[in-house]
Scaffold this motif. Structure first.
Motif, PDB file in Angstrom:
ATOM      1  N   ILE A 259      20.333 -19.308  33.927  1.00 36.37           N
ATOM      2  CA  ILE A 259      19.055 -19.957  33.620  1.00 36.37           C
ATOM      3  C   ILE A 259      18.706 -19.780  32.146  1.00 36.37           C
ATOM      4  CG2 ILE A 259      16.577 -19.893  34.068  1.00 36.37           C
ATOM      5  CD1 ILE A 259      17.230 -19.166  36.970  1.00 36.37           C
ATOM      6  N   LEU A 260      18.923 -18.573  31.618  1.00 33.85           N
ATOM      7  CA  LEU A 260      18.654 -18.331  30.195  1.00 33.85           C
ATOM      8  C   LEU A 260      19.519 -19.242  29.318  1.00 33.85           C
ATOM      9  CD1 LEU A 260      18.400 -14.437  30.195  1.00 33.85           C
ATOM     10  CD2 LEU A 260      16.552 -16.024  29.646  1.00 33.85           C
ATOM     11  N   ALA A 261      20.801 -19.377  29.647  1.00 31.84           N
ATOM     12  CA  ALA A 261      21.707 -20.208  28.859  1.00 31.84           C
ATOM     13  C   ALA A 261      21.293 -21.678  28.919  1.00 31.84           C
ATOM     14  CB  ALA A 261      23.135 -20.034  29.360  1.00 31.84           C
ATOM     15  N   VAL A 262      20.932 -22.172  30.128  1.00 25.85           N
ATOM     16  CA  VAL A 262      20.525 -23.567  30.276  1.00 25.85           C
ATOM     17  C   VAL A 262      19.243 -23.841  29.489  1.00 25.85           C
ATOM     18  CG1 VAL A 262      19.670 -25.277  31.934  1.00 25.85           C
ATOM     19  CG2 VAL A 262      21.683 -23.916  32.478  1.00 25.85           C
ATOM     20  N   LEU A 263      18.293 -22.887  29.534  1.00 25.96           N
ATOM     21  CA  LEU A 263      17.038 -23.075  28.794  1.00 25.96           C
ATOM     22  C   LEU A 263      17.283 -23.169  27.296  1.00 25.96           C
ATOM     23  CD1 LEU A 263      14.687 -20.649  30.762  1.00 25.96           C
ATOM     24  CD2 LEU A 263      14.571 -23.154  30.710  1.00 25.96           C
TER      25      LEU A 263
ATOM     26  N   LEU B 281      12.423 -19.091  34.866  1.00 28.99           N
ATOM     27  CA  LEU B 281      12.890 -17.708  35.025  1.00 28.99           C
ATOM     28  C   LEU B 281      12.201 -16.992  36.181  1.00 28.99           C
ATOM     29  CD1 LEU B 281      13.056 -16.628  31.272  1.00 28.99           C
ATOM     30  CD2 LEU B 281      14.983 -16.753  32.846  1.00 28.99           C
ATOM     31  N   LEU B 282      11.069 -17.536  36.673  1.00 28.91           N
ATOM     32  CA  LEU B 282      10.364 -16.891  37.781  1.00 28.91           C
ATOM     33  C   LEU B 282      11.046 -17.141  39.123  1.00 28.91           C
ATOM     34  CD1 LEU B 282       6.656 -17.680  36.769  1.00 28.91           C
ATOM     35  CD2 LEU B 282       8.002 -15.630  36.305  1.00 28.91           C
ATOM     36  N   VAL B 283      12.042 -18.021  39.143  1.00 26.67           N
ATOM     37  CA  VAL B 283      12.773 -18.271  40.386  1.00 26.67           C
ATOM     38  C   VAL B 283      13.485 -17.004  40.856  1.00 26.67           C
ATOM     39  CG1 VAL B 283      14.743 -19.501  41.370  1.00 26.67           C
ATOM     40  CG2 VAL B 283      13.068 -20.735  39.987  1.00 26.67           C
ATOM     41  N   VAL B 284      14.121 -16.288  39.915  1.00 25.88           N
ATOM     42  CA  VAL B 284      14.881 -15.091  40.294  1.00 25.88           C
ATOM     43  C   VAL B 284      13.976 -13.997  40.865  1.00 25.88           C
ATOM     44  CG1 VAL B 284      16.406 -13.272  39.448  1.00 25.88           C
ATOM     45  CG2 VAL B 284      16.737 -15.621  38.685  1.00 25.88           C
TER      46      VAL B 284
ATOM     47  N   MET C  49       9.289 -11.838  34.548  1.00 25.18           N
ATOM     48  CA  MET C  49       7.946 -12.409  34.367  1.00 25.18           C
ATOM     49  C   MET C  49       7.487 -12.262  32.928  1.00 25.18           C
ATOM     50  SD  MET C  49       5.940 -11.344  37.865  1.00 25.18           S
ATOM     51  CE  MET C  49       6.232 -12.247  39.394  1.00 25.18           C
ATOM     52  N   SER C  50       7.729 -11.089  32.362  1.00 27.45           N
ATOM     53  CA  SER C  50       7.344 -10.864  30.962  1.00 27.45           C
ATOM     54  C   SER C  50       8.146 -11.764  30.037  1.00 27.45           C
ATOM     55  CB  SER C  50       7.561  -9.398  30.589  1.00 27.45           C
ATOM     56  OG  SER C  50       6.830  -8.538  31.435  1.00 27.45           O
ATOM     57  N   LEU C  51       9.435 -11.901  30.320  1.00 28.97           N
ATOM     58  CA  LEU C  51      10.303 -12.729  29.487  1.00 28.97           C
ATOM     59  C   LEU C  51       9.864 -14.190  29.531  1.00 28.97           C
ATOM     60  CD1 LEU C  51      12.833 -12.359  27.738  1.00 28.97           C
ATOM     61  CD2 LEU C  51      14.214 -12.940  29.729  1.00 28.97           C
ATOM     62  N   ALA C  52       9.498 -14.685  30.717  1.00 32.91           N
ATOM     63  CA  ALA C  52       9.047 -16.070  30.847  1.00 32.91           C
ATOM     64  C   ALA C  52       7.777 -16.306  30.040  1.00 32.91           C
ATOM     65  CB  ALA C  52       8.816 -16.404  32.317  1.00 32.91           C
TER      66      ALA C  52
END
Length: 442
Positions: free
Chosen positions: A33-37, A117-120, A97-100
């Motif tokens: 998810i991070l890479a796609v974003l 990122l909140l999906v995980v 959550m903080s990262l999002a």
């Protein structure tokens, strides 16, 4: 009330590898998810603007933290307690959550793409936490969506109501996904719990049955020993009593003493065979060529075979070097050879063959006088069972015990009118290349 880890904490401590695989899946999903974003932000740079350096640094930090967690979990040697899994789960949820929220702030746009990122966290909570904890995580994820829309339009008026509807739609997706996954995971955990209980009960039953079988085996063995010992002792006692009679003539007295000596010798052999059978399996293995063992045993048997005009035939040479206890294998083969000779008709043939199959060595010993009666086949390897008028009935039991101690087996492979074949299998072929011939042991 459902509690976190009420069903699967035992599974986690019993099967840490399963937890490692599960955690690896979550971390890889997070990294994806991070890479796609980051890729999406870069590809649509004209719409979202060039990603700030701070955003890239935070994304890199998120990558490193997730990669570090993955390496730590996969390389951990000791197991995972329920408390450590709970702590790791909550730490991961709070980090995402903080990262999002930080990434959304750094992008400084009304769009909610970084809240993917909140999906995980929602999935982790559904897999590992209680129902109420999962509802709490889902609620916080939804509130973060609404909070970001509110905060953004507070700084960038006017308000676009469509963004609130989007935040509400995403919150509904979180709720549906979290609820469905929690119910599926809960059913799976309950099924695993019931299965584990069944396995535990089966293991206890197996242990009880094994203990009962051992007691029954000890009882049968004790009864057989008592029966076998009682007969020679009774003969010795009656012979000595008769020999001590005052009216017994010298020749008759001598006959009685000979009977007593013969029965004493039989009792001594019985005791020796029983000690061999009961002795713990301690092998002194060494590498040796199997044909040398067979040659040595056949050389011992040929004088006995010559008395009845029996022929001992050996098969083709295989050049097999194997790691065994040679003395014990000699003893097992000698028992089999003597049985084969005693079962053969005068002038018959005893065939010894060595074969290789499926990474094992098989030694076949054949005689042509069969078959063994069906009622005796099932009892052949029982201690003290014999169809002969003499002998202790321990020969086959000892031979099979030796084969099993080497990781092999001994079985009646063929039982027909033309052929009776006992096959001993031995594992672990060291080499099958031709070796220099050596003299058989004298």
């Amino acid at each position: 009330m459902h509690k976190a880890f009420a069903l699967d904490s035992t599974d986690i401590t019993r099967d840490p590898e399963s937890f490692k695989r599960q955690e690896a899946a979550f971390v890889v999903l997070n990294l994806f998810i991070l890479a796609v974003l980051l890729l999406t932000h870069t590809v649509f740079e004209s719409y979202w603007g060039s990603p700030p350096k701070a955003l890239i640094i935070v994304l890199a930090g998120g990558f490193l933290l997730n990669a570090g967690e993955l390496i730590w979990v996969q390389t951990r040697k000791i197991g995972f307690s329920a408390a450590s899994v709970t702590g790791l789960t909550w730490a991961s949820i709070l980090l995402n959550m903080s990262l999002a929220l930080v990434l959304a702030a750094l992008s400084n746009r009304q769009d909610l793409q970084y809240f993917a990122l909140l999906v995980v966290p929602v999935l982790k909570a559904a897999f590992r936490l209680s129902w109420f904890a999962t509802v709490g995580v889902v609620a916080v994820a939804g509130l973060l969506d609404f909070y970001w829309v509110w905060w953004y339009f507070k700084s960038h008026p006017p308000v676009v109501m469509g963004e609130y509807f989007e935040a509400g739609t995403i919150s509904l997706i979180y709720t549906a996904m979290g609820s469905l996954v929690w119910l599926l995971a809960d059913n799976l955990r309950r099924g695993q719990y019931r299965l584990q209980r069944s396995l535990d009960e089966l293991e206890l039953t197996r242990i009880r049955l094994s203990a009962e079988e051992k007691l029954a085996a000890v009882g049968r063995l004790s009864s057989a020993i008592a029966h076998e010992v009682r007969n020679p002792v009774a003969m010795i006692s009656s012979s000595l009593e008769a020999a001590l009679a005052e009216d017994m003539e010298a020749p008759s007295r001598r006959d009685m003493l000979e009977i007593a000596a013969k029965e004493a010798s039989r009792l001594e052999k019985l005791t020796g065979d029983f000690l061999t059978y009961a002795r713990p399996d301690s092998l002194e293995k060494e590498r040796c060529e199997l044909e040398h063992i067979v040659d040595y045993v056949t050389s011992l048997c040929r004088p006995h075979a010559a008395k009845r005009s029996l022929t001992i035939s050996t098969g083709a040479r295989a050049g097999i070097l194997i790691e065994i206890d040679p003395e014990k294998i000699e003893q097992a083969l000698l028992n089999l050879m003597m049985n084969a000779m005693e079962a053969s008709l005068d002038g018959g043939i005893v065939q010894v063959s060595i074969l290789r199959e499926n990474g094992q060595v098989r030694i076949d010993i054949d005689n042509a006088n069969g078959p063994i009666p069906d009622k005796a086949v099932d009892l052949l390897f029982e201690p003290f069972f014999t169809t002969k008028s003499h002998g202790t009935g321990l020969g086959l039991a000892i031979s099979r015990k030796i084969a099993c101690a080497h990781g092999g087996d001994l079985a009646l492979a063929v039982n027909s009118p033309e052929t009776v074949r006992f096959s001993m299998t031995l594992p672990s072929i060291v080499s099958t290349s031709a070796l220099p011939r050596e003299a058989a042991r004298e």
